[in-house]
Design an enzyme around this catalytic site. Structure first.
Site, mmCIF file in Angstrom:
data_model
loop_
_atom_site.group_PDB
_atom_site.id
_atom_site.type_symbol
_atom_site.label_atom_id
_atom_site.label_comp_id
_atom_site.label_asym_id
_atom_site.label_seq_id
_atom_site.Cartn_x
_atom_site.Cartn_y
_atom_site.Cartn_z
ATOM 1 N N ASP A 215 0.866 -1.173 0.000
ATOM 2 C CA ASP A 215 0.000 0.000 0.000
ATOM 3 C C ASP A 215 0.905 1.226 0.000
ATOM 4 O O ASP A 215 1.790 1.347 0.840
ATOM 5 C CB ASP A 215 -0.878 -0.011 1.254
ATOM 6 C CG ASP A 215 -1.770 1.225 1.340
ATOM 7 O OD1 ASP A 215 -2.864 1.186 0.755
ATOM 8 O OD2 ASP A 215 -1.361 2.225 1.965
ATOM 9 N N GLU A 299 -0.879 -1.339 -6.140
ATOM 10 C CA GLU A 299 -2.019 -0.689 -6.766
ATOM 11 C C GLU A 299 -1.584 -0.011 -8.049
ATOM 12 O O GLU A 299 -0.519 0.601 -8.092
ATOM 13 C CB GLU A 299 -2.577 0.390 -5.829
ATOM 14 C CG GLU A 299 -3.462 -0.127 -4.753
ATOM 15 C CD GLU A 299 -4.098 1.028 -3.986
ATOM 16 O OE1 GLU A 299 -3.452 2.086 -3.884
ATOM 17 O OE2 GLU A 299 -5.225 0.855 -3.520
ATOM 18 N N ASP A 395 -3.805 1.144 6.587
ATOM 19 C CA ASP A 395 -2.827 0.919 5.520
ATOM 20 C C ASP A 395 -2.560 -0.570 5.324
ATOM 21 O O ASP A 395 -2.393 -1.045 4.199
ATOM 22 C CB ASP A 395 -1.505 1.634 5.835
ATOM 23 C CG ASP A 395 -1.665 3.148 5.852
ATOM 24 O OD1 ASP A 395 -2.575 3.636 5.153
ATOM 25 O OD2 ASP A 395 -0.897 3.829 6.551
#
Ligand SMILES: [Zn+2]
Length: 425
Positions: A215, A299, A395
């Protein structure tokens, strides 16, 4: 499997070689700029545009992708530009181009046509601008076909066009077969070479453990799905005051004077130091992650879009411009894009897998029961599932969800496709 690996070393050219490098870089910029002029003339005619250059650029960058592609079809190909080069060399005022290394000039034209214009078409960047001596990276030169024109020997590299053997500060052993070399100048006036080599790696199978989700955040630069955090360096934040003070001092000096130039170099050194600290952190963090895991999922954030959106367009000015540009500066300072790039190629080097997953709702989905709601995220820092009561640092939840999606993608798609996705250095 072969992957590309780059080695970057500082060069130690003799004064003669350095003078030649500057001349070659100058000729390269000239070839680029003259080709760009041709293109601007054509687009001006195609668009029947009357205004000055600044408004022409504005018009070009306001075009929709489809219109950009249609317009780009009107522009000469790289091969067409290469042909023009032969004509330019005949002009008396450009006679010095005859001395220049033709490959380098043609390469600059390819950079313009096959990279810069294409990036504009795809919306990645604005319409290419003229290259200037003042911007160090505009002096970049690439030498392709390494085996034919270049060679390596004990901390020296042989470069074409009378450059000959140039010494370099070789800090590492070079692995693999060299394919091309890129010579570039930094803002402090040092020349560097990046040697791209093809290296053989053995792909490994993904064990159940050894897969990790990442993350990317502002407060913490990176949080892993196992709870490890990398806090990052706020290199820009820390040096911002120093930089601002130096830039204020510059304003009070007479432009072009010896003191002005001295101050300019001082500013360049601060920038360089910021970049060095950042690069050092990024490489250490990404190496640690890649050495300890067989698969890394991140991501797909499309950082370029995020850092562009604040400005908005004329008809629709960006909202929250100030807040967003603050956030953008943080994003750029944290170097998400560069970290992703490093994770991708380092995973490829170790034969591991790199997966970029769609980013939607990774912060709102419960990793235990998969219940998705904005209410799950009570505060910026903590996650509490309103359905099953699962509680965890927000997170870490984001990183776990990224990992889950990565594993889903892996199951759904062909493994070799994913290796390829992480292959481009
Ligand atoms: Zn839940």
């Amino acid at each position: 499997m072969k992957v590309l690996k780059a080695y970057r070393f500082k060069l130690k050219p003799t004064p003669e070689a350095e003078a030649l490098l500057y001349r070659m870089a100058g000729c390269g910029r000239l070839a680029y700029n003259k080709s760009l002029e041709i293109m601007l003339d054509i687009v001006r005619k195609e668009l029947a545009f009357e205004g000055d250059r600044k408004s022409l650029y504005k018009a070009l960058n306001d075009l929709a992708p489809k219109e950009r592609i249609a317009l780009a079809k009107r522009l000469p190909s790289a091969a067409g530009l290469n042909k023009q080069l032969t004509q330019w060399k005949k002009a008396p005022e450009l006679i010095f181009l005859k001395e220049a290394y033709t490959d380098n000039l043609q390469q600059r034209q390819r950079d313009l046509r096959d990279k810069a214009i294409k990036d504009w078409c795809s919306g990645k960047r604005g319409f290419p601008v003229f290259r200037t001596k003042r911007i160090a990276h505009h002096s970049t030169m690439r030498f392709v076909n390494f085996p034919k024109y270049c060679a390596l020997d004990q901390r020296r590299i042989k470069l074409p066009n009378k450059l000959g053997w140039v010494r370099m500060y070789q800090s590492r052993v070079i692995d693999g077969e060299p394919r091309n070399a890129t010579v570039s100048l930094d803002a402090c006036g040092n020349w560097h070479v990046a040697i791209m080599c093809a290296v053989d790696v053995k792909p490994t199978r993904v064990p159940d453990q050894g897969a990790v989700g990442v993350d990317m955040g502002i407060a913490k630069n990176m949080t892993l799905s196992d709870g490890t955090t990398f806090s990052g360096v706020r290199s820009f934040a820390a040096s911002k005051d120093q930089l601002a003070a130096s830039q204020r001092k510059l304003k009070h000096k007479e432009r072009g004077s010896a003191n002005w130039k001295k101050q300019k170099r001082k500013i360049a050194r601060i920038h360089q130091r910021i970049a060095d600290i950042r690069r050092d952190y990024q490489h250490k963090a990404t190496t640690t992650i890649c050495n300890n895991h067989a698969m890394v999922a991140v991501e797909d954030l499309r950082v370029a879009n995020m850092s562009k959106s604040a400005r908005g367009t004329v008809t629709q000015p960006g909202r929250n411009v100030r807040q967003k540009s603050g956030l953008n500066r943080s994003i750029l300072d944290q170097g998400w894009y560069e970290i992703r790039r490093q994770l991708a190629y380092k995973m490829a080097w170790t034969g591991g897998l790199f997966v970029a997953v769609p980013p939607h709702h990774t912060s709102q989905t419960c990793p235990a029961c998969f219940y998705k709601s904005a209410d799950n995220r009570k505060t910026q820092a903590s996650f509490l599932c309103t359905h099953c009561g699962y509680a965890e640092n927000a997170d870490v939840v984001g990183a776990i969800n990224v990992l889950h999606r990565g594993l889903d993608l892996l199951e759904a798609s062909n493994q070799s496709d994913l290796i390829r996705a992480g292959r481009r250095p």
